[in-house]
Design an enzyme around this catalytic site. Structure first.
Site, short mmCIF file in Angstrom:
data_model
loop_
_atom_site.label_atom_id
_atom_site.label_comp_id
_atom_site.label_asym_id
_atom_site.label_seq_id
_atom_site.Cartn_x
_atom_site.Cartn_y
_atom_site.Cartn_z
N LYS A 74 -11.03 -5.87 -4.87
CA LYS A 74 -12.30 -5.41 -4.99
C LYS A 74 -11.69 -4.64 -6.40
O LYS A 74 -12.10 -3.75 -6.92
CB LYS A 74 -12.40 -4.97 -3.76
N LYS A 114 -3.88 -11.33 -7.07
CA LYS A 114 -5.48 -11.41 -6.11
C LYS A 114 -6.34 -11.39 -6.28
O LYS A 114 -6.36 -9.64 -7.14
CB LYS A 114 -4.67 -12.01 -4.55
N LYS A 167 0.94 -0.84 -0.06
CA LYS A 167 0.05 0.33 -0.18
C LYS A 167 0.82 1.46 -0.05
O LYS A 167 0.62 2.37 -0.35
CB LYS A 167 -1.18 -0.12 1.39
P1 TYM Z 1 -11.10 -8.11 2.86
O1 TYM Z 1 -12.22 -7.03 2.52
O2 TYM Z 1 -9.90 -8.10 1.86
O3 TYM Z 1 -11.18 -9.62 2.14
C1 TYM Z 1 -12.08 -10.78 2.97
C2 TYM Z 1 -12.05 -11.61 3.20
O4 TYM Z 1 -12.29 -11.99 2.39
C3 TYM Z 1 -10.98 -13.00 1.70
N1 TYM Z 1 -10.16 -12.42 -0.05
C4 TYM Z 1 -9.79 -13.79 0.11
N2 TYM Z 1 -9.72 -14.73 -0.18
C5 TYM Z 1 -9.46 -16.17 -1.27
N3 TYM Z 1 -9.08 -15.56 -2.18
C6 TYM Z 1 -9.28 -13.71 -2.50
N4 TYM Z 1 -8.76 -12.99 -3.82
C7 TYM Z 1 -9.31 -13.05 -1.61
N5 TYM Z 1 -9.93 -11.46 -1.84
C8 TYM Z 1 -10.22 -11.70 -0.28
C9 TYM Z 1 -9.43 -12.45 2.96
O5 TYM Z 1 -8.44 -12.88 3.30
C10 TYM Z 1 -10.86 -12.15 4.28
O6 TYM Z 1 -10.86 -13.43 4.30
N6 TYM Z 1 -8.68 -7.10 6.24
C11 TYM Z 1 -9.29 -7.96 6.34
C12 TYM Z 1 -11.07 -7.46 7.29
C13 TYM Z 1 -10.54 -7.20 8.75
C14 TYM Z 1 -11.06 -8.87 9.36
C15 TYM Z 1 -11.17 -8.09 10.26
C16 TYM Z 1 -11.11 -10.06 8.19
C17 TYM Z 1 -10.69 -6.27 9.04
N7 TYM Z 1 -10.55 -7.00 10.38
C18 TYM Z 1 -11.01 -9.13 11.44
C19 TYM Z 1 -11.04 -10.59 9.95
C20 TYM Z 1 -10.65 -10.45 11.21
C21 TYM Z 1 -9.80 -7.11 5.04
O7 TYM Z 1 -9.10 -6.36 4.49
O8 TYM Z 1 -10.81 -8.02 4.06
#
Ligand code: TYM
Length: 329
Positions: free
Chosen positions: A194, A191, A111
């Protein structure tokens, strides 16, 4: 009953990476654990965002959770910014988190390059807020995709430091990883994410899915229809393993290796299977999007329930860190 916390940033429509890496796994866990599923909007505002869109994304995220099968009767669905204890606990954890731990986090490094013009403290502190999200509920486990593992490792380090400095109150949360732990985008390189134009979204129609899959990258060595392919290096074959039946996977595997089938034949089967699996989610989403009152009630109820747990934890934290000043009582 053991507890789980996990969440998704409302920074765009949810895609099959979120579904396979996280939500699909959550569905099986909601019966075994007491689960808190967060819409983590304070994480979403660490990068430039559109104010009007944020509200739409939050509603869309809540609708997607329920449309995919999360049951608000069984679990808590909450909105992070509305439970102030998340940011309060973040501040306290900041005071015990060494800055080099945060500078080493891979997503921060990425980032920092991507948003060099708007690099802010929120991006550096992102994993501490995430640690607070999890331990506020004393979660025993956190089901996430593979990309979140460095954040979870850091959460465990922060927990150990808190417990050894002030006294044991937090469990060290373990990660739960699904079989779709890392879904690549349709470009076959990065990956699925979004903010990248490489996704299949949960609400896409069969026609839209087919349009995207028909141009998706496969085995780069297979250029002509008669070339034999190598399924193991084909991104779409890894999706077959998650969406197709055993017989279809064998058929595609053998057909590709012998050039009996072309990439379009393989894509057609995959496209139909993804469309079929997403069909009920898409139908539910259409219904839920016209029912904002219901979504608001679910979130309000979830916020109320999560606040109760969060307050309890914070009383223990105040006591441990010495801010329960007796002279004020
Ligand atoms: P985020 O919003 O990027 O993604 C949410 C969840 O989706 C999974 N994910 C994926 N899994 C496999 N392949 C992909 N291409 C893919 N893209 C997204 C992510 O691994 C995640 O499980 N930091 C976190 C959000 C967060 C969080 C937390 C998660 C904030 N606080 C506490 C768990 C516990 C995030 O940005 O996820």
């Amino acid at each position: 009953m053991k507890r789980i916390f996990s969440g998704i940033k409302p920074s765009g429509r949810l895609h099959i990476g979120n579904y396979l890496g996280a939500i699909k796994n959550w569905l099986t866990l909601q019966d075994e654990y007491q689960c808190v599923w967060g819409i983590v909007d304070y994480h979403a505002i660490t990068v430039p965002y559109d104010l009007i869109e944020l509200e739409e994304r939050v509603i869309d995220c809540a609708a997607s959770y329920i449309a995919a099968g999360l049951d608000p009767e069984k679990s808590i669905l909450m909105l992070q910014s509305q439970v102030k204890e998340h940011t309060e606990l973040t501040w306290i954890l900041n005071t015990i988190t060494p800055i080099p731990w945060l500078e080493r986090v891979p997503t921060f490094k990425d980032k920092a390059k991507q948003f060099s013009a708007s690099l802010n403290m929120g991006l550096l502190d992102y994993p501490v807020l995430m640690a607070a999200d999890i331990i506020l509920y004393k979660a025993d486990a956190v089901p996430v995709g593979e990309d979140q593992l460095p954040h979870l490792e850091l959460t465990r380090k922060i927990v150990r430091r808190f417990n050894s400095t002030f006294g044991q109150i937090f469990p060290e949360p373990k990660s739960i990883i699904s079989s779709g732990a890392l879904i690549k985008g349709l470009d076959g390189k990065s990956k699925m994410g979004k903010s990248l134009e490489n996704c299949i979204y949960l609400d896409e129609t069969p026609e839209e899915i087919w349009k995207k899959l028909s141009t998706a990258v496969t085995d780069p060595q297979r250029i002509r229809r008669n070339d034999i392919g190598n399924p193991e290096v084909c991104n779409l074959f890894s999706l077959h393993k998650l969406f197709s039946t055993k017989d279809q996977i064998n058929y595609v595997n053998n057909g590709c290796k012998t050039a009996d089938i072309g990439c379009l034949d393989c894509k057609r089967i995959l496209s139909d299977n993804i469309s079929n699996e997403l069909a009920p989610i898409r139908e539910n989403l259409i219904k839920l999007k016209n029912n904002n009152d219901y979504l608001r009630d679910v979130l309000n109820e979830g916020i109320k329930k999560s606040k109760e747990i969060a307050r309890q934890t914070m009383y223990e934290v105040y006591d441990k860190i010495g801010v329960t000043y007796k002279f004020l009582k």
